[in-house]
Design an enzyme around this catalytic site. Structure first.
Site: not given
Ligand code: ADP
Ligand code: RBF
Ligand code: MG
Length: 244
Positions: A118, A120, A181
Site C-alpha cells: 500500500t 501511503n 493507503e
Molecule cells: P509501507 O509500510 O512503507 O507503506 P508497504 O509494504 O505497504 O510499505 O509497501 C508500499 C510500497 O510498495 C509503496 O510505497 C510503493 O513504493 C511500493 N509498491 C509496489 N507496488 C505497489 C502497488 N501495486 N501498490 C502500492 N504500492 C506499491
Molecule cells: N485494516 C484494518 O484494520 N481493517 C480494515 O478493514 C482494513 N481494510 C483495508 C482495505 C484495503 C483495500 C487496504 C489496502 C487496506 C486495509 N486495511 C485495513 C489496512 C491494512 O491493515 C494494512 O494495509 C496492513 O498494514 C496490511 O498488512
Molecule cells: Mg503501506
C-alpha cells in the site's frame, strides 16, 4: 455468562432473590422487564424516580468515572459481500473526491510480503483535497502516478492506474494515527517512494473492520480488490479524467 447478562436473563422475581419482607414487596411483585440491580447500579435504583432523587444519585457519581468515548470497532460481519458498490449510473455526491500527496514510508508491516503493498500518503493529503471529514473505510477509484508501468519515473505527466484504498485507523492493528493507503492494481517491478500520487475516489466499498485473524483481513482486502475492479469496469461511460 457475565454478571450483567445473568441479571437481565434471570427469571426469579427480584424480591425472592433479595429476600425483601412481604410488607415491602408491592413494587416488585411483577418482575421488572429490565430490572436494574441495586447492588450493581446503586445510583439507578428503579424506585428512585423523582427528579430530586435522580439529582441526588447523580451527585454521588464519582467525578472521574471513565466515560467511553468511542464504540469498539465492529468485527467483520459474516456472509457474502456485494460484488460491486455504488450506482451503475455513476458516482453520487460526495464523489468524485480528489486528493493527492507524496508516497511516504508507512508502518513497515510487510504489506508487500502479503501481496498487498500500500502506497501511503500523509493524512494531510485529505486536508489538501479539503476532505478531512471523509468517512473512514475502503474506497475505489483511479491513481495518477508519475511512475510508468515499468517502474520508471516519467516526469510531469504520468500514468493512471485503478486503485483500492483504505482511510482510517486500521482497527486490526489498533493504530494510533489515521492513515491513507492505496493499493494500485498493477504489479510494479520496484518501489516508488517519493513519487507524487493524484487520487480520484469514485466510490465507497465498506467501513473498516476488525478481524479475528490476519488471514481474514487479507481475505477481505482481496475481495475489496475484486469489488474495485468490477465497480471501475462500469466506469468507462462515466468519463472521468485523472491527472497523471
Ligand atoms: P509501507 O509500510 O512503507 O507503506 P508497504 O509494504 O505497504 O510499505 O509497501 C508500499 C510500497 O510498495 C509503496 O510505497 C510503493 O513504493 C511500493 N509498491 C509496489 N507496488 C505497489 C502497488 N501495486 N501498490 C502500492 N504500492 C506499491
Ligand atoms: N485494516 C484494518 O484494520 N481493517 C480494515 O478493514 C482494513 N481494510 C483495508 C482495505 C484495503 C483495500 C487496504 C489496502 C487496506 C486495509 N486495511 C485495513 C489496512 C491494512 O491493515 C494494512 O494495509 C496492513 O498494514 C496490511 O498488512
Ligand atoms: Mg503501506
Amino acid at each position: 455468562m457475565s454478571t450483567h447478562s445473568m441479571f437481565i436473563e434471570r427469571k426469579t422475581p427480584y424480591f425472592v432473590q433479595r429476600q425483601i419482607p412481604k410488607s415491602r414487596q408491592t413494587l416488585f411483585t411483577k418482575p421488572h422487564r429490565h430490572p436494574i440491580s441495586p447492588s450493581l447500579f446503586p445510583f439507578a435504583h428503579p424506585r428512585q424516580t423523582s427528579a430530586s432523587r435522580i439529582e441526588h444519585s447523580a451527585s454521588r457519581i464519582p467525578p472521574h468515572a471513565p466515560i467511553p468515548h468511542s464504540l469498539p470497532p465492529t468485527m467483520r460481519p459474516n456472509g457474502p459481500r456485494p460484488s460491486v458498490t455504488g450506482p451503475d449510473s455513476g458516482p453520487e455526491p460526495p464523489f468524485p473526491l480528489k486528493l493527492n500527496g507524496k508516497v511516504v514510508k508507512g508502518f513497515g508491516r510487510g504489506s508487500k510480503e502479503l501481496g498487498i503493498p500500500t502506497a501511503n500518503i500523509p493524512v494531510a493529503g485529505l486536508a489538501v483535497g479539503g476532505h478531512e471529514d471523509v468517512e473512514n473505510g475502503v474506497y475505489y477509484g483511479w491513481a495518477g502516478l508519475n511512475v510508468g508501468p515499468d517502474g520508471a519515473f516519467t516526469g510531469e505527466r504520468g500514468t493512471v492506474y485503478p486503485m483500492v484504498m483504505s482511510i482510517g485507523w486500521n482497527p486490526f492493528y489498533k493504530n494510533t494515527v489515521r492513515s491513507v493507503e492505496v493499493h494500485l492494481l498493477h504489479a510494479f517491478p520496484a518501489d516508488f517512494y517519493a513519487a507524487h500520487m493524484n487520487l480520484l475516489i469514485l466510490g465507497f466499498i465498506r467501513a473498516e473492520s476488525d478481524y479475528v485473524d490476519k488471514a481474514s483481513l487479507i481475505d477481505d482486502i482481496r475481495t475489496d480488490i475484486r469489488v474495485a475492479e468490477r465497480s471501475l469496469r462500469r466506469e468507462a461511460a462515466w468519463g472521468f479524467e485523472v491527472d497523471g
